[in-house]
Scaffold this motif. Structure first.
Motif, PDB file in Angstrom:
ATOM      1  N   HIS A   1       0.833  -1.204   0.000  1.00 43.83           N
ATOM      2  CA  HIS A   1       0.000   0.000   0.000  1.00 43.83           C
ATOM      3  C   HIS A   1       0.871   1.259   0.000  1.00 43.83           C
ATOM      4  O   HIS A   1       0.679   2.163  -0.824  1.00 43.83           O
ATOM      5  CB  HIS A   1      -0.915  -0.015   1.218  1.00 43.83           C
ATOM      6  CG  HIS A   1      -1.639   1.269   1.470  1.00 43.83           C
ATOM      7  ND1 HIS A   1      -2.659   1.725   0.655  1.00 43.83           N
ATOM      8  CD2 HIS A   1      -1.487   2.216   2.453  1.00 43.83           C
ATOM      9  CE1 HIS A   1      -3.111   2.885   1.104  1.00 43.83           C
ATOM     10  NE2 HIS A   1      -2.415   3.202   2.194  1.00 43.83           N
ATOM     11  N   TYR A   2       1.849   1.307   0.906  1.00 45.84           N
ATOM     12  CA  TYR A   2       2.701   2.498   0.982  1.00 45.84           C
ATOM     13  C   TYR A   2       3.659   2.590  -0.200  1.00 45.84           C
ATOM     14  O   TYR A   2       3.986   3.691  -0.648  1.00 45.84           O
ATOM     15  CB  TYR A   2       3.461   2.514   2.307  1.00 45.84           C
ATOM     16  CG  TYR A   2       2.562   2.801   3.493  1.00 45.84           C
ATOM     17  CD1 TYR A   2       1.790   3.962   3.537  1.00 45.84           C
ATOM     18  CD2 TYR A   2       2.474   1.924   4.562  1.00 45.84           C
ATOM     19  CE1 TYR A   2       0.953   4.236   4.604  1.00 45.84           C
ATOM     20  CE2 TYR A   2       1.643   2.180   5.650  1.00 45.84           C
ATOM     21  CZ  TYR A   2       0.886   3.334   5.661  1.00 45.84           C
ATOM     22  OH  TYR A   2       0.058   3.599   6.723  1.00 45.84           O
ATOM     23  N   ALA A   3       4.087   1.450  -0.720  1.00 45.10           N
ATOM     24  CA  ALA A   3       4.945   1.474  -1.905  1.00 45.10           C
ATOM     25  C   ALA A   3       4.187   2.032  -3.103  1.00 45.10           C
ATOM     26  O   ALA A   3       4.730   2.799  -3.906  1.00 45.10           O
ATOM     27  CB  ALA A   3       5.465   0.072  -2.207  1.00 45.10           C
ATOM     28  N   ALA A   4       2.918   1.657  -3.233  1.00 45.21           N
ATOM     29  CA  ALA A   4       2.091   2.176  -4.330  1.00 45.21           C
ATOM     30  C   ALA A   4       1.885   3.681  -4.188  1.00 45.21           C
ATOM     31  O   ALA A   4       1.975   4.433  -5.173  1.00 45.21           O
ATOM     32  CB  ALA A   4       0.745   1.448  -4.358  1.00 45.21           C
ATOM     33  N   LEU A   5       1.615   4.140  -2.961  1.00 46.77           N
ATOM     34  CA  LEU A   5       1.442   5.574  -2.740  1.00 46.77           C
ATOM     35  C   LEU A   5       2.742   6.328  -3.028  1.00 46.77           C
ATOM     36  O   LEU A   5       2.718   7.435  -3.571  1.00 46.77           O
ATOM     37  CB  LEU A   5       1.003   5.827  -1.292  1.00 46.77           C
ATOM     38  CG  LEU A   5      -0.407   5.359  -0.913  1.00 46.77           C
ATOM     39  CD1 LEU A   5      -0.665   5.600   0.567  1.00 46.77           C
ATOM     40  CD2 LEU A   5      -1.470   6.068  -1.761  1.00 46.77           C
ATOM     41  N   THR A   6       3.858   5.729  -2.680  1.00 47.34           N
ATOM     42  CA  THR A   6       5.158   6.344  -2.947  1.00 47.34           C
ATOM     43  C   THR A   6       5.393   6.482  -4.442  1.00 47.34           C
ATOM     44  O   THR A   6       5.849   7.526  -4.926  1.00 47.34           O
ATOM     45  CB  THR A   6       6.277   5.494  -2.319  1.00 47.34           C
ATOM     46  OG1 THR A   6       6.021   5.318  -0.926  1.00 47.34           O
ATOM     47  CG2 THR A   6       7.637   6.161  -2.502  1.00 47.34           C
ATOM     48  N   THR A   7       5.071   5.428  -5.183  1.00 46.71           N
ATOM     49  CA  THR A   7       5.251   5.456  -6.638  1.00 46.71           C
ATOM     50  C   THR A   7       4.367   6.515  -7.282  1.00 46.71           C
ATOM     51  O   THR A   7       4.801   7.233  -8.198  1.00 46.71           O
ATOM     52  CB  THR A   7       4.930   4.075  -7.224  1.00 46.71           C
ATOM     53  OG1 THR A   7       5.766   3.100  -6.599  1.00 46.71           O
ATOM     54  CG2 THR A   7       5.170   4.036  -8.726  1.00 46.71           C
ATOM     55  N   ASP A   8       3.144   6.624  -6.827  1.00 37.49           N
ATOM     56  CA  ASP A   8       2.234   7.622  -7.383  1.00 37.49           C
ATOM     57  C   ASP A   8       2.692   9.041  -7.051  1.00 37.49           C
ATOM     58  O   ASP A   8       2.538   9.961  -7.860  1.00 37.49           O
ATOM     59  CB  ASP A   8       0.822   7.403  -6.848  1.00 37.49           C
ATOM     60  CG  ASP A   8       0.168   6.161  -7.428  1.00 37.49           C
ATOM     61  OD1 ASP A   8       0.659   5.674  -8.472  1.00 37.49           O
ATOM     62  OD2 ASP A   8      -0.800   5.668  -6.833  1.00 37.49           O
ATOM     63  N   LYS A   9       3.287   9.203  -5.880  1.00 34.58           N
ATOM     64  CA  LYS A   9       3.699  10.538  -5.447  1.00 34.58           C
ATOM     65  C   LYS A   9       4.959  11.008  -6.158  1.00 34.58           C
ATOM     66  O   LYS A   9       5.092  12.181  -6.516  1.00 34.58           O
ATOM     67  CB  LYS A   9       3.929  10.542  -3.931  1.00 34.58           C
ATOM     68  CG  LYS A   9       4.254  11.905  -3.337  1.00 34.58           C
ATOM     69  CD  LYS A   9       4.398  11.801  -1.820  1.00 34.58           C
ATOM     70  CE  LYS A   9       4.671  13.154  -1.188  1.00 34.58           C
ATOM     71  NZ  LYS A   9       3.534  14.086  -1.306  1.00 34.58           N
ATOM     72  N   PHE A  10       5.899  10.076  -6.390  1.00 32.35           N
ATOM     73  CA  PHE A  10       7.205  10.469  -6.908  1.00 32.35           C
ATOM     74  C   PHE A  10       7.573   9.852  -8.252  1.00 32.35           C
ATOM     75  O   PHE A  10       8.586  10.218  -8.831  1.00 32.35           O
ATOM     76  CB  PHE A  10       8.302  10.105  -5.895  1.00 32.35           C
ATOM     77  CG  PHE A  10       8.194  10.842  -4.589  1.00 32.35           C
ATOM     78  CD1 PHE A  10       8.470  12.194  -4.519  1.00 32.35           C
ATOM     79  CD2 PHE A  10       7.801  10.179  -3.440  1.00 32.35           C
ATOM     80  CE1 PHE A  10       8.372  12.873  -3.313  1.00 32.35           C
ATOM     81  CE2 PHE A  10       7.702  10.845  -2.231  1.00 32.35           C
ATOM     82  CZ  PHE A  10       7.980  12.194  -2.159  1.00 32.35           C
TER      83      PHE A  10
END
Length: 829
Positions: A536-545
């Motif tokens: 979940h956090y890896a996906a959010l990180t990818t979307d953010k950066f």
């Protein structure tokens, strides 16, 4: 490394204007006592560049060990019973910076020589300097020591942090400021006998000549111990600078007298007072201590400096004459019970007999004073310094034995085991002995089943350091993943930080390296973490950066680097989604991972940065060799090879395999291979190129991988103070050596494939946590016989130039037959 180009350049100016001078100074007294207890020693441009460096190295600083004369630069062992005996903590222990041909070379290794335990919370280290870009607090060229700090960073730039709880034994008049290396008499620091300096795994010792005091240090994971041997003196002293912090100061300190042998308190540190990135790294932490003295507190007190309300205490301020003049006005408060202040120091005074030993033991915590007390009382139960030292040495022997080597020279073993040692300093413990830690919300949490860890230099360590730990310390890897995931949750930031420092989202460097570390671990079966939460956090990180659906990452100075690195971690997400059965995610992330092609310029046949309107920018003066120009701490030629997840696609862009090989040959033919110091081609001094030598395996010429990795191991790593060609970077520079010298290295973490190369040693054994052993045997190996002729895996013929992680973890033997000439048929794909 760990600082942007503009920071490096700004520090060049700072360094020049500050007038820092390294040199020998006259000692305060020519009388050095000789008595029982005194420390004793026991039985074209690239070519011009290379020549200049070789000339410089003829005057390099020497390495001192406990078994050699001070003029020797190599460790010589009297016995080989313990692997820790091979460790030389002076390798890389310099912040020396210099110019060659108008090019700035900053920092070299930046390691520290002090005592630390494997992945321990405490680092008990001599500090020789404050201010400037001196992250480890120590540089071998300095001639005086200002004290021994209980926390330290290793191998980093960006000015550094920690260096807290600075202890110094003194005699005579009490001084409130440390003084400088160029003027030690101004303060409490002391010159030291360089020939007496000993650094071993878990132990440090030195003779402080100005005070005639022998100082020794050793540690446990969360506590440290000092032993001082004093001369006869009616006013001997141990003093502690509680305001001290590398590249800044602590905001507030507290100290209280617990009983007639004990003090406790804290040092609160925030970005406003400098530290990591001179405040830009957002370092916010509190160091708690619980300290006990072997001699009772009968004459003690504090000094408290009247720091004005608006006084800045950042990088330059704390070493300025104006600030030090304020500190010199400190008032002394004796026989107190508890005090708080902006700039406090504690001291205890006593009379000593000749050669009298006075000891100090200190528990450190980032949670509470009670935590510091528990840490000390659990880990150091008595005053037996030698027992603690021996236990720390034993701990190092245990972890170093995870890889054993035979063959090779003694010097190569010194380099190998020191490198392995450096890879097991970080990621360090952050939680207390009871599992408590301060989380990203700055509230107290408990770990449960994992150890909370910190010091994640992601942009560096995803390449070699964490892949190495997946083999020899998988629990440390899962600890770090748990630590990053809990930080994302507790902080409310909902993304994985790329350079985590004591909960700080420092934002240092680029990319999404935490994703690489997580996916590499998962692919190798290391899954002791909340997989759904991590994804979940890896996906959010990818979307953010990430590159997202724009096709590249916009940026004024880092576009090529960020776009290529984001493409790689988007591939990592695709690979993870595939393994988790998330088909839609897999397809989406894989499509994004191909976005690196959007910066390929067909006109110049290389990667090129764009403006924000998707147009290529004009070429810089030196074309793709121009440092910067969209590439972070590199040039487009160096950074452009970073497409580890799609090497066939990269080959196609370049124009086919032969063209790709020619480009790679061009890189190495123009590299200053005598030194491998900072250059425009294969720049081993910095991380963006670290996978490049192994790419010959993928190009069908594995003998060139063998040739160049052996050359790098030989010339870029030395058993010397200046033995690292670039910043250690929290284990990365050393991990590259450990893997390459062992004969393997990944190109693409997230894959389970390791490239096979020429080992430095005849036999390398990986002793795994599952009880199995994997051996790499190189028959007929020598400095001349560097080429693999043939191979067997578990007795069966093996013609691949790669090895799978599962083959290692299941145990077995890879046997290589070595020869003087390349076998151009072996390992060709």
């Amino acid at each position: 490394m760990n600082k942007s180009l503009f920071i490096i350049l700004s520090f060049v100016c700072l360094f020049a204007t500050r007038g820092i001078i390294f040199g020998q100074r006259p000692v305060k007294s020519s009388l050095v006592p000789t008595h029982e207890g005194t420390l004793q020693l026991r039985s074209d441009s690239s070519r011009r560049f290379s020549n200049r460096v070789l000339q410089m190295q003829q005057t390099k600083a020497t390495t001192v060990s406990p078994t050699v004369s001070p003029t020797s630069s190599k460790i010589q062992l009297q016995k080989k019973e313990n692997l820790s005996d091979y460790v030389n903590p002076f390798i890389g222990a310099t912040c020396l910076s210099f110019y060659i041909d108008n090019r700035w070379y900053g920092g070299l290794g930046k390691t520290f020589p002090g005592a630390t335990s494997p992945f321990g919370l405490v680092q008990l280290n001599p500090n020789t300097i404050d201010g400037g870009d001196h992250g480890p607090g120590y540089s071998y060229e300095h001639t005086s020591i200002e004290g021994f700090a209980f926390t330290q960073m290793s191998g980093i730039g960006w000015f550094g942090d920690l260096g807290n709880f600075l202890v110094m034994p003194t005699t005579g008049d009490l001084k409130f400021v440390p003084g400088t290396d160029s003027d030690p008499d101004e303060g409490y620091r002391s010159r030291y006998d360089k020939g007496s300096e000993i650094a071993r795994a878990g132990y440090y010792a030195v003779m402080l000549t100005d005070y005639h005091i022998k100082a020794e240090a050793t540690v446990t994971p969360r506590a440290g111990m000092l032993r001082f041997t004093f001369p006869e003196n009616p006013t001997s002293r141990i003093q502690i600078d509680l305001a001290r912090r590398v590249a800044g100061a602590s905001r507030q300190q507290k100290v209280k007298v617990v009983d007639n042998h004990t003090i406790s308190g804290y040092m609160e540190c925030t970005p406003e007072e400098g530290g990591w990135g001179n405040g830009g790294g957002k370092g916010k932490y509190t160091v708690y201590f619980y300290a006990q003295f072997s001699k009772p507190l009968t004459r003690y007190g504090i000094w408290s400096a009247p720091i004005p309300e608006n006084q800045s205490r950042k990088l330059d301020d704390v070493v300025s004459k104006e600030y030090l003049d304020i500190v010199k006005q400190a008032s002394i408060i004796r026989d107190f019970k508890e005090e708080k202040g902006k700039h406090l120091g504690f001291f205890t005074e006593f009379a000593t007999r000749q050669n009298e030993e006075v000891l100090m033991r200190v528990g450190i915590s980032f949670v509470s004073e009670d935590g510091a007390k528990k840490n000390l009382e659990t880990e150091i139960t008595d005053w037996d310094f030698d027992r603690v030292r021996e236990e720390c040495r034993t701990a190092w022997d245990k972890v170093l034995s995870k890889i054993t080597v035979t063959g090779g020279s003694q010097t190569e073993k010194n380099i190998f085991y020191t490198a392995l040692y450096h890879t097991m300093i970080d990621p360090r413990l952050y939680s207390d002995i009871d599992g408590k830690y301060v989380g990203g919300d700055y509230k107290i949490h408990e770990t449960g089943s994992f150890n909370k860890r910190t010091m994640f230099s992601g942009w560096d360590v995803f390449r070699s350091q964490f892949p190495l730990q997946t083999i020899i310390n998988p629990k440390v890897v899962s600890d770090m993943i748990n630590s990053l995931v809990t930080l994302a949750e507790e902080s409310g930031n909902d993304y994985l930080e790329r350079w985590e420092f004591l909960n700080a989202y420092s934002g240092c460097m680029i990319g999404n390296p935490a994703i690489s570390v997580i996916v590499d671990a998962y692919s190798k079966g290391i899954r002791d973490f909340d997989i759904n939460k991590a994804y979940h956090y890896a996906a959010l990180t990818t979307d953010k950066f990430g590159n997202g659906h724009n096709g590249y990452t916009k940026g004024e100075w880092d576009m090529i680097s960020t776009t290529l690195e984001h493409a790689y971690t988007e591939w990592c997400m695709s690979e993870w989604a595939r393994q988790l059965g998330k088909t839609a995610d897999q397809k989406d992330y894989y499509k994004r991972s191909m976005s690196y092609k959007n910066l390929w310029d067909k006109e110049t046949h290389w990667f090129r940065w764009k403006d924000n309107d998707n147009h290529f920018k004009p070429l810089m003066a030196r074309g793709r060799l121009h440092e910067g120009a969209g590439a972070v701490e590199s040039n487009p030629f160096q950074q452009g090879w970073f497409v580890p997840h799609d090497i066939p696609g990269l080959i196609k862009l370049i124009g086919g395999k032969q063209k790709a090989i020619a480009e790679l040959d061009y890189m190495f033919e123009n590299t200053p291979t005598e030194t491998f110091l900072w250059n425009d081609f294969y720049n081993h001094s910095n991380e963006p190129v670290h996978q490049i030598p192994f790419m010959y395996n993928r190009f069908g010429e594995p003998w060139k991988t063998q040739k160049y990795t052996r050359l790098i191991c030989k010339n870029a790593y030395k058993n010397e103070v200046r033995g690292l060609v670039g910043n250690e970077d929290v284990g990365q520079m050393s991990a590259w050596y450990v893997l390459a010298a062992a004969g393997i290295h990944p190109i693409c973490p997230g894959e389970t494939r390791y490239e096979i190369t020429s080992p430095v040693f005849e036999n390398i054994s990986f002793h795994l946590d599952n009880g199995k052993t994997f051996n790499i045997i190189a028959k007929n190996n020598s400095p001349e016989n560097i080429y693999i002729q043939s191979a067997t895996l578990n007795g069966n013929p093996y013609n691949h130039c790669y090895l799978d992680h599962k083959d290692m973890i299941e145990g077995g033997t890879l046997e290589l037959i070595m020869g003087h000439e390349p076998n151009k048929k072996w390992g060709v794909e």
